[in-house]
Design an enzyme around this catalytic site. Structure first.
Site, PDB file in Angstrom:
ATOM      1  NE  ARG A 258      -3.671  -2.402   2.308  1.00 15.42           N
ATOM      2  CZ  ARG A 258      -4.633  -2.700   3.177  1.00 15.42           C
ATOM      3  NH1 ARG A 258      -4.932  -1.835   4.135  1.00 15.42           N
ATOM      4  NH2 ARG A 258      -5.296  -3.835   3.086  1.00 15.42           N
ATOM      5  NE  ARG A 273      -1.397   5.424   8.874  1.00  6.79           N
ATOM      6  CZ  ARG A 273      -2.728   5.345   8.785  1.00  6.79           C
ATOM      7  NH1 ARG A 273      -3.284   4.994   7.647  1.00  6.79           N
ATOM      8  NH2 ARG A 273      -3.493   5.638   9.809  1.00  6.79           N
ATOM      9  CD  GLU A 345      -8.555  -1.637  10.200  1.00  8.09           C
ATOM     10  OE1 GLU A 345      -8.394  -2.501   9.326  1.00  8.09           O
ATOM     11  OE2 GLU A 345      -8.743  -0.434   9.958  1.00  8.09           O
ATOM     12  CB  SER A 348     -11.169  -4.557   8.360  1.00  5.65           C
ATOM     13  OG  SER A 348     -12.201  -3.942   7.633  1.00  5.65           O
ATOM     14  NE  ARG A 385      -2.051  -1.388  11.602  1.00  8.31           N
ATOM     15  CZ  ARG A 385      -2.892  -0.434  11.193  1.00  8.31           C
ATOM     16  NH1 ARG A 385      -4.052  -0.271  11.804  1.00  8.31           N
ATOM     17  NH2 ARG A 385      -2.586   0.315  10.160  1.00  8.31           N
TER      18      ARG A 385
END
Length: 421
Positions: A258, A273, A345, A348, A385
């Site tokens: 990403r 991130r 988070e 998801s 993460r």
């Protein structure tokens, strides 16, 4: 794409969805106008072609002056058909372009608003009270010899890293635990491609509004995936599935990429991130009427994984303005991060209804044998993460980390990850 019948028969529902997302309601009226023009163009072209076909039969039977007149009319009709087909093609193109940009209809229970307007559905566990000053995940991992950010940046640039020693082992343990749980629950394990063709990336809804997040290899016209959801969604593109025995479930293990465009200055410390990480992702194809129940099952499987790492977490119902293009509803599970005094988070799960499958041509046969559009759903089982939540919540005063009991078999039985002196 949303069902065109919904657009025609219940445009107010589409407008309400756009409002919940904070998107332009005017797009609905533009799309309706384009649809009317498109359907009119189709009707006109069909009428002219029918007349042309009938005229051809008359020409075959005619002679003399009558035949000449009919031939002249045939030339006029040919020109009219050509013009009508061009108008139809243009109308179809304009309709399809806008139709593809329109996001999925949100579930009626989705809260309106943006990133901070989620609804908390539940809390599980209680944040730990430390009798010492806790270290953050980067300090802990560096102390364990588990990560090298400096050389990651040297080799690949900012927000890249090397997981080293116990850091690499911890990630593999997590992903293997996730893969084992998925297999135990009937998922077919998949190691998926990292590169996909444009039509697959487009079909899943990751181009358009979210295209800035995606890495593209221009010379090959291929995209690096940000989640194995993308290749798994494309796995059955243009196929008719047999869903008579229930949903088809896959669990994809992949590296994910990403660009994190627009996030500079946020979470730059450590591995929260980053531009590359690994993940095990659940993906389901099912009948549309089964999608809500399947969504609840995916969330339950995610919570089973969170229970195994023994961290406090909450489940939120994501607000409409924070939903991806494809999602009708999304539940996030956020773990407590002690040094940030915040929930972040970890998982998801999204119900994409028929939005992706319609774009990708994934269908099934109903009880009458008629092809229908399938529904798709996805949900995270483990990702890089998670290491952040594990090491911060289970740290000991000397900088070592207690290994959650369920994870120990995947780490050779180790109970504690010792600090490297």
């Amino acid at each position: 794409m949303i069902d065109p019948r919904t657009l025609r028969e219940d445009p107010d529902a589409v407008r309400a969805s756009q409002r919940t997302r904070g998107e332009d309601e005017g797009a609905v009226d533009k799309l309706l106008a384009l649809d009317a023009r498109r359907r009119s163009a189709i009707s006109t072209a069909d009428t002219l072609r029918a007349e042309q076909k009938q005229l051809g039969k008359q020409i075959g039977k005619a002679s003399g002056d009558e035949r000449e007149a009919l031939l002249a009319r045939g030339k006029e009709l040919a020109a009219q058909v050509k013009a009508a087909e061009a108008d139809q093609a243009q109308a179809e193109e304009e309709f399809t372009e806008l139709h593809r940009r329109l996001p999925n209809l949100v579930h009626p229970d989705v809260p309106p608003g943006g990133e901070d307007d989620f609804a908390v559905l539940k809390h599980v566990g209680t944040p730990r009270e430390f009798d010492f000053t806790p270290r953050d995940h980067l300090e802990l991992l560096e102390g364990l010899g588990g990560v090298d950010m400096e050389r990651g940046a040297k080799v690949s640039g900012s927000r890249f890293y090397f997981l080293t020693g116990v850091g690499a082992q911890l990630q593999l343990a997590l992903l293997n635990m996730a893969a084992a749980q998925a297999a135990e629950n009937g998922f077919t394990l998949m190691i998926t491609p990292s590169l996909v063709r444009p039509e697959i990336m487009q079909g899943t809804g990751f181009l358009g509004a979210h295209s800035s997040e995606v890495y593209r290899l221009a010379d090959d016209d291929l995209y690096l995936v940000g989640t194995s959801e993308v290749p798994l969604a494309g796995y059955h593109a243009d196929e008719i599935l047999d869903l008579s025995g229930g949903p088809k479930r896959y669990a994809g293990w992949s590296s994910c990429y990403r660009r994190e465009a627009g996030s500079y200055g946020k979470d730059t410390r450590g591995i929260i991130r980053v531009h590359q990480f690994d993940k095990v992702e659940m993906f389901t194809f099912c009948r549309p009427e089964e999608a809500e129940a399947e969504h609840a099952r995916l969330l339950d499987w995610e919570e089973q994984m969170l229970a195994k790492i023994d961290v406090p977490y909450r489940v939120i119902d994501t607000a409409g303005g924070d939903l991806g293009t494809s999602a009708a509803r999304k539940f996030d599970s956020e773990a407590w991060v002690p040094t940030q005094q915040a929930y972040r988070e970890l998982t998801s799960t999204s119900n994409c209804t028929t939005f992706q499958a319609r774009r990708l041509g994934v269908r099934y046969r109903d009880e009458n044998g008629k092809p229908q559009i399938a529904a798709t759903l996805n949900g995270t089982l483990a990702t890089t993460r998670w290491i952040v939540a594990i090491v911060e919540n289970h740290q000991l005063e000397d900088g070592s980390v207690r290994v959650p009991e369920a994870l120990r078999p995947y780490l050779g039985g180790r109970e504690v990850l010792a600090r490297v002196e």
